[in-house]
Write a protein that holds these residues in place. Sequence first.
Motif, mmCIF file in Angstrom:
data_model
loop_
_atom_site.group_PDB
_atom_site.id
_atom_site.type_symbol
_atom_site.label_atom_id
_atom_site.label_comp_id
_atom_site.label_asym_id
_atom_site.label_seq_id
_atom_site.Cartn_x
_atom_site.Cartn_y
_atom_site.Cartn_z
ATOM 1 N N ALA A 169 133.499 7.002 10.317
ATOM 2 C CA ALA A 169 133.353 5.628 9.823
ATOM 3 C C ALA A 169 133.989 4.615 10.775
ATOM 4 C CB ALA A 169 133.971 5.498 8.430
ATOM 5 N N VAL A 170 134.670 5.103 11.808
ATOM 6 C CA VAL A 170 135.277 4.180 12.776
ATOM 7 C C VAL A 170 134.896 4.543 14.203
ATOM 8 C CG1 VAL A 170 137.289 3.361 11.479
ATOM 9 C CG2 VAL A 170 137.404 5.570 12.653
ATOM 10 N N THR A 171 134.911 3.535 15.038
ATOM 11 C CA THR A 171 134.691 3.737 16.466
ATOM 12 C C THR A 171 136.031 3.513 17.175
ATOM 13 O OG1 THR A 171 134.262 1.400 16.842
ATOM 14 C CG2 THR A 171 132.364 2.770 16.252
ATOM 15 N N PRO A 172 136.157 3.989 18.408
ATOM 16 C CA PRO A 172 137.393 3.716 19.151
ATOM 17 C C PRO A 172 137.741 2.226 19.166
ATOM 18 C CG PRO A 172 136.068 5.341 20.316
ATOM 19 C CD PRO A 172 135.240 4.880 19.143
ATOM 20 N N ALA A 173 136.723 1.365 19.237
ATOM 21 C CA ALA A 173 136.982 -0.081 19.265
ATOM 22 C C ALA A 173 137.659 -0.551 17.975
ATOM 23 C CB ALA A 173 135.675 -0.846 19.474
ATOM 24 N N ASP A 174 137.322 0.095 16.840
ATOM 25 C CA ASP A 174 137.939 -0.297 15.566
ATOM 26 C C ASP A 174 139.437 -0.001 15.546
ATOM 27 O OD1 ASP A 174 135.465 -1.048 14.454
ATOM 28 O OD2 ASP A 174 135.040 1.015 13.835
#
Lengths: 250, 250
Positions: free
Chosen positions: A11-16
């Motif tokens: 549900a998350v990306t590294p950017a998040d």
Amino acid sequence: MRIDVVYAPNAVTPADLAGRTVVVVDVLRATTSIAVALANGAKAVLPAASTDEALRIAQNLERDAVVLAGERKSVRIEGFALGNSPAEFSPEAVSGKTIVMTTSNGTQALIAAQGAREIIAGAAVNFSTVAQRARAALEQHGDLVILCAGGDKQFALEDAFAAGRLTKVLLPEGGLRRVTVNDGAVAALELARHYGERWARALRASAHGRELVELGFRSDLEMCAAQDTHPVLPLYADRRITAHRASNEG
Amino acid sequence: MRIDVVYAPNAVTPADLAGRTVVVVDVLRATTSIAVALANGAKAVLPAASTDEALRIAQNLERDAVVLAGERKSVRIEGFALGNSPAEFSPEAVSGKTIVMTTSNGTQALIAAQGAREIIAGAAVNFSTVAQRARAALEQHGDLVILCAGGDKQFALEDAFAAGRLTKVLLPEGGLRRVTVNDGAVAALELARHYGERWARALRASAHGRELVELGFRSDLEMCAAQDTHPVLPLYADRRITAHRASNEG
């Protein structure tokens, strides 16, 4: 001040997560085992994404200094010295050793969090130690993510409860009026309200908890539900999880 | 008998849903708008994955018979006749028309569910009608999935609450002892216990609800929170959502 609870690594990306403090939670059982291993004198735990990667990492380390650990479908990987039962990570088994570990969800969540400002491995066994560090991060940076490992990309009750407990103890006086939380945190707080401090009840109610009991790991549940038995602070940086020493502070 | 609540479409694969009955929930606002459109006489709603796909689908339909609808970041797509406010789907706007619709989360969740045995679009406005159909599916097939659209792959409080309400009314006498539920359903039931029948309170507490209020869509929240105002059963099959007529039953 902001607290986000996320229920699965996908549900998350590294950017998040970039620039944020992340507590990774896999109560059953990876982050519990990691805390126990470090409390029992392991030099470091190195998360690996796959069995092959674990073997590759281990090959580059001195044979006597390394211990392979991990599970697939809750069962120890063939040829590995340890599975994922926290009781296996005894001082005899891990003291002075580097543990290379790969699990179905927990190590994946840790790897997904790479790139965050600080990554803490949290469980019941080191709950108050983690909460203290998380509170310091909140005070300094005003921001925290609690990333649940979940199970096969799905919401896992035991991790959601742990996230709720942690959110609850971190809420400043004045509660939700003084902090911004995401919807995941609101639901996690509801679970914390329901189960209170009864870790064992939450773990036994979870699908993965029931599955572990069926597989014969009932004593693992008890160990994973025991709060503050291993007051260690596991920090994950440069692909290694190590116990943070109080003397390193500030 | 089994009820699973899933919090985001990316937590399931087509294989997870094959042969199952799926209720797709996007209370704020896609499944609400779909129910309102069908209740107000729209012939069908055709979900599209993107603006381009919506335009392509519309091109193959008779110009006077089609209405383009949808949003990005909650705001009507430029050039589209309608946004995603349920009030826009009035009888004057939609009666006899085919709606081609693309939204950020709801239509994506519907598209992700394709391949299931039956797909129902559920919201508060058609809650009891959907519950009745879901109960029939549970009795006949012993199995139900409630798929929350969520928000940007994340847990969304309003959909989780709706899933909890639906799970709660579907529980047989004897409750959780007589049905197998996943961890998602356990947490959703906790939210249903907390908010009771207060849809408006749950919607206002959600991050997306607060965001919609800030964007000037406060009246949308009231419409989306009104239970059973549009008692229609939207079924999605062969890429079209149509109102199921009672006369078609068994």
